[in-house]
Design a protein around this motif. Structure first.
Motif, PDB file in Angstrom:
ATOM      1  N   GLU A 285       0.853  -1.182   0.000  1.00  0.00           N
ATOM      2  CA  GLU A 285       0.000   0.000   0.000  1.00  0.00           C
ATOM      3  C   GLU A 285       0.894   1.238   0.000  1.00  0.00           C
ATOM      4  N   PHE A 286       0.698   2.131  -0.963  1.00  0.00           N
ATOM      5  CA  PHE A 286       1.573   3.290  -1.110  1.00  0.00           C
ATOM      6  C   PHE A 286       1.218   4.391  -0.106  1.00  0.00           C
ATOM      7  N   GLY A 287       2.243   5.113   0.351  1.00  0.00           N
ATOM      8  CA  GLY A 287       2.045   6.235   1.259  1.00  0.00           C
ATOM      9  C   GLY A 287       2.780   6.094   2.574  1.00  0.00           C
ATOM     10  N   HIS A 288       3.514   4.975   2.738  1.00  0.00           N
ATOM     11  CA  HIS A 288       4.207   4.696   3.992  1.00  0.00           C
ATOM     12  C   HIS A 288       5.590   5.360   4.013  1.00  0.00           C
ATOM     13  N   THR A 289       6.032   5.773   5.189  1.00  0.00           N
ATOM     14  CA  THR A 289       7.419   6.171   5.405  1.00  0.00           C
ATOM     15  C   THR A 289       7.958   5.408   6.613  1.00  0.00           C
ATOM     16  N   SER A 290       9.260   5.185   6.621  1.00  0.00           N
ATOM     17  CA  SER A 290       9.870   4.403   7.697  1.00  0.00           C
ATOM     18  C   SER A 290       9.821   5.109   9.036  1.00  0.00           C
ATOM     19  N   VAL A 291       9.856   6.443   9.009  1.00  0.00           N
ATOM     20  CA  VAL A 291       9.842   7.202  10.255  1.00  0.00           C
ATOM     21  C   VAL A 291       8.773   8.283  10.209  1.00  0.00           C
ATOM     22  N   SER A 292       8.346   8.673  11.389  1.00  0.00           N
ATOM     23  CA  SER A 292       7.459   9.818  11.557  1.00  0.00           C
ATOM     24  C   SER A 292       8.241  10.883  12.312  1.00  0.00           C
ATOM     25  N   ILE A 293       8.216  12.113  11.822  1.00  0.00           N
ATOM     26  CA  ILE A 293       9.018  13.193  12.406  1.00  0.00           C
ATOM     27  C   ILE A 293       8.104  14.351  12.817  1.00  0.00           C
ATOM     28  N   LYS A 294       8.379  14.917  13.981  1.00  0.00           N
ATOM     29  CA  LYS A 294       7.595  16.062  14.457  1.00  0.00           C
ATOM     30  C   LYS A 294       8.511  17.035  15.198  1.00  0.00           C
ATOM     31  N   ASN A 295       7.967  18.188  15.524  1.00  0.00           N
ATOM     32  CA  ASN A 295       8.653  19.217  16.325  1.00  0.00           C
ATOM     33  C   ASN A 295      10.015  19.600  15.740  1.00  0.00           C
ATOM     34  N   ILE A 296      10.045  19.855  14.448  1.00  0.00           N
ATOM     35  CA  ILE A 296      11.281  20.282  13.789  1.00  0.00           C
ATOM     36  C   ILE A 296      11.536  21.754  14.107  1.00  0.00           C
ATOM     37  N   ARG A 297      12.753  22.048  14.551  1.00  0.00           N
ATOM     38  CA  ARG A 297      13.120  23.426  14.882  1.00  0.00           C
ATOM     39  C   ARG A 297      14.631  23.586  14.837  1.00  0.00           C
ATOM     40  N   GLU A 298      15.088  24.828  14.995  1.00  0.00           N
ATOM     41  CA  GLU A 298      16.522  25.089  15.045  1.00  0.00           C
ATOM     42  C   GLU A 298      17.122  24.518  16.343  1.00  0.00           C
ATOM     43  N   LEU A 299      18.365  24.134  16.277  1.00  0.00           N
ATOM     44  CA  LEU A 299      19.046  23.649  17.470  1.00  0.00           C
ATOM     45  C   LEU A 299      19.283  24.795  18.456  1.00  0.00           C
ATOM     46  N   LYS A 300      19.097  24.505  19.722  1.00  0.00           N
ATOM     47  CA  LYS A 300      19.470  25.459  20.760  1.00  0.00           C
ATOM     48  C   LYS A 300      20.982  25.404  20.969  1.00  0.00           C
ATOM     49  N   ASP A 301      21.533  26.424  21.618  1.00  0.00           N
ATOM     50  CA  ASP A 301      22.989  26.489  21.792  1.00  0.00           C
ATOM     51  C   ASP A 301      23.535  25.250  22.501  1.00  0.00           C
TER      52      ASP A 301
END
Length: 314
Positions: A285-301
Motif C-alpha cells: 500500500e503506497f504512502g508509507h514512510t519508515s519514520v514519523s518526524i515532528k517538532n522540527i526546529r533550530e538547534l538550541k545552543d
C-alpha cells in the motif's frame, strides 16, 4: 546470553537484520554511502556470531493488537551483501521454522550451494512480491548471469525477483533489461532512484529538507522498523546505522526491549533517503514512510554544543 522475548509493536512494518555492511560490488550510487564523505571504512566492521543472531531472532514475538501471533512481517537479511557473512547458512537454518525470511542480495553467491543448504520453505510466504529480491547494478553484475541464477533458483522452488534502481544515467538500458527479463518470465521491477546526481535530489520524500545535508536541526523521530546492525547494535534509523552514530541499544543486552517512542535527534537534515521516502508498506500500500518526524526546529545552543561533542540527541 539469555535474553527475554522481544515484542514487536503491532504497527511495525519491517525487521531489518544487517548481517554485514561489507559488499562485493562498488556502486557509485550506493544508498549506504548517501551522506557526503561516507566510505566503507566509516561503518563498524565488527560482526556478532551466528549463535548470537539465532538466539535473538528466536526470541522475537510478532503480535497483533489483540495479542495474537501474526506472520505478515518477514525478517529481512540485508547489508551490504548478507551472503558474505560467514555464518549466513548457520543463521538461516538456526531460525525457528515459523519465521518467514526475506533476502536482499546482489546474487553474487554460489546458488548451487544455496539450493543445497536452504529449504525453499524458509523463504516462502504469501506476499505480492518475491522473498528473495535480487538487485541488478549495471556495470557491476551481469544480467545474463543473474537470469541463469534466477532460473536455477526458481526451478529449485524459490520465488526470486530482480530489481533495479532507475539511476538517471542507466534509464534506457534498464528499460531494455526489463523487457528482456519479462520475456524470461522474471518478476522484474524498477525502483525509484534515491540520491543526488550532482545537480538535484531524486526521489519522493515526506520531509524534503531532511536529506539536504545543508542543515542540522532538532526533531523528534519515531520508527516503524527494527534496525539491527552487524555488531548487534539497534539504531533509530538507517542514517544512524550507515554513519555509525550512537545506537539506542544492543541485542546482546539481555534487558533490551523495543521502546515505541519518539526520540530526540540533533541531525535532522542528514537523514538517509530510505527513512523518509514515500513508499509501499508490507501490504504493498503506497504512502508509507519508515519514520514519523515532528517538532522540527533550530538547534538550541546547548544542543549544538552537544552535537559538536558527538552527541546526536540520544
Amino acid at each position: 546470553m539469555q535474553i527475554e522475548n522481544i515484542y514487536i509493536p503491532p504497527h511495525y512494518n519491517y525487521i531489518a537484520l544487517f548481517l554485514t555492511l561489507g559488499c562485493n560490488l562498488s556502486c557509485s550510487y550506493c544508498i549506504n554511502l548517501n551522506e557526503e564523505g561516507s566510505s566503507r571504512s566509516s561503518v563498524s566492521k565488527k560482526q556478532i556470531k551466528p549463535h548470537e543472531w539465532i538466539e535473538f531472532i528466536n526470541k522475537i514475538k510478532l503480535l497483533d493488537e489483540n495479542g495474537k501471533e501474526r506472520e505478515d512481517i518477514p525478517l529481512t537479511f540485508q547489508g551490504g551483501e548478507p551472503t558474505m557473512y560467514k555464518g549466513f547458512y548457520e543463521v538461516v537454518n538456526g531460525i525457528d521454522s515459523h519465521f518467514k525470511l526475506d533476502l536482499l542480495t546482489n546474487f553474487m553467491f554460489d546458488v548451487d550451494e544455496f539450493i543445497s543448504k536452504v529449504n525453499p520453505s524458509k523463504f516462502t510466504r504469501d506476499a505480492k512480491y518475491a522473498a528473495i529480491r535480487v538487485s541488478y547494478h549495471p556495470g557491476q553484475n551481469d544480467i545474463d548471469d543473474l537470469i541463469i541464477k534466477h532460473h536455477k533458483m526458481r526451478d529449485a522452488g524459490f520465488y526470486v525477483g530482480i530489481y533495479s534502481v532507475a539511476t538517471p544515467q542507466n534509464l534506457e538500458h534498464i528499460k531494455e533489461i526489463e523487457f528482456k527479463c519479462k520475456n524470461e518470465g522474471i518478476d522484474f521491477r524498477v525502483k525509484e532512484y534515491l540520491g543526488f546526481d550532482g545537480k538535484e535530489w531524486h526521489g519522493t520524500y515526506k520531509y524534503k529538507d531532511a536529506i539536504s545535508q545543508k542543515i542540522e536541526k532538532y526533531c523528534e523521530c519515531k520508527t516503524t522498523e527494527l534496525i539491527v546492525g552487524p555488531n548487534g547494535s539497534v539504531y533509530r534509523c538507517h542514517s544512524d546505522l550507515y554513519e555509525n552514530r550512537t545506537p539506542i541499544g544492543s541485542i546482546l543486552d539481555s534487558r533490551f526491549k523495543i521502546e515505541d517512542i519518539y526520540r530526540p535527534c540533533y541531525v535532522y537534515g542528514h537523514c538517509n533517503p530510505c527513512d523518509i521516502k514515500v513508499k509501499t508498506n508490507r501490504f504493498q500500500e503506497f504512502g508509507h514512510t519508515s519514520v514519523s518526524i515532528k517538532n522540527i526546529r533550530e538547534l538550541k545552543d546547548n544542543e549544538r554544543e552537544a552535537l559538536n561533542r558527538g552527541n546526536f540527541g540520544i
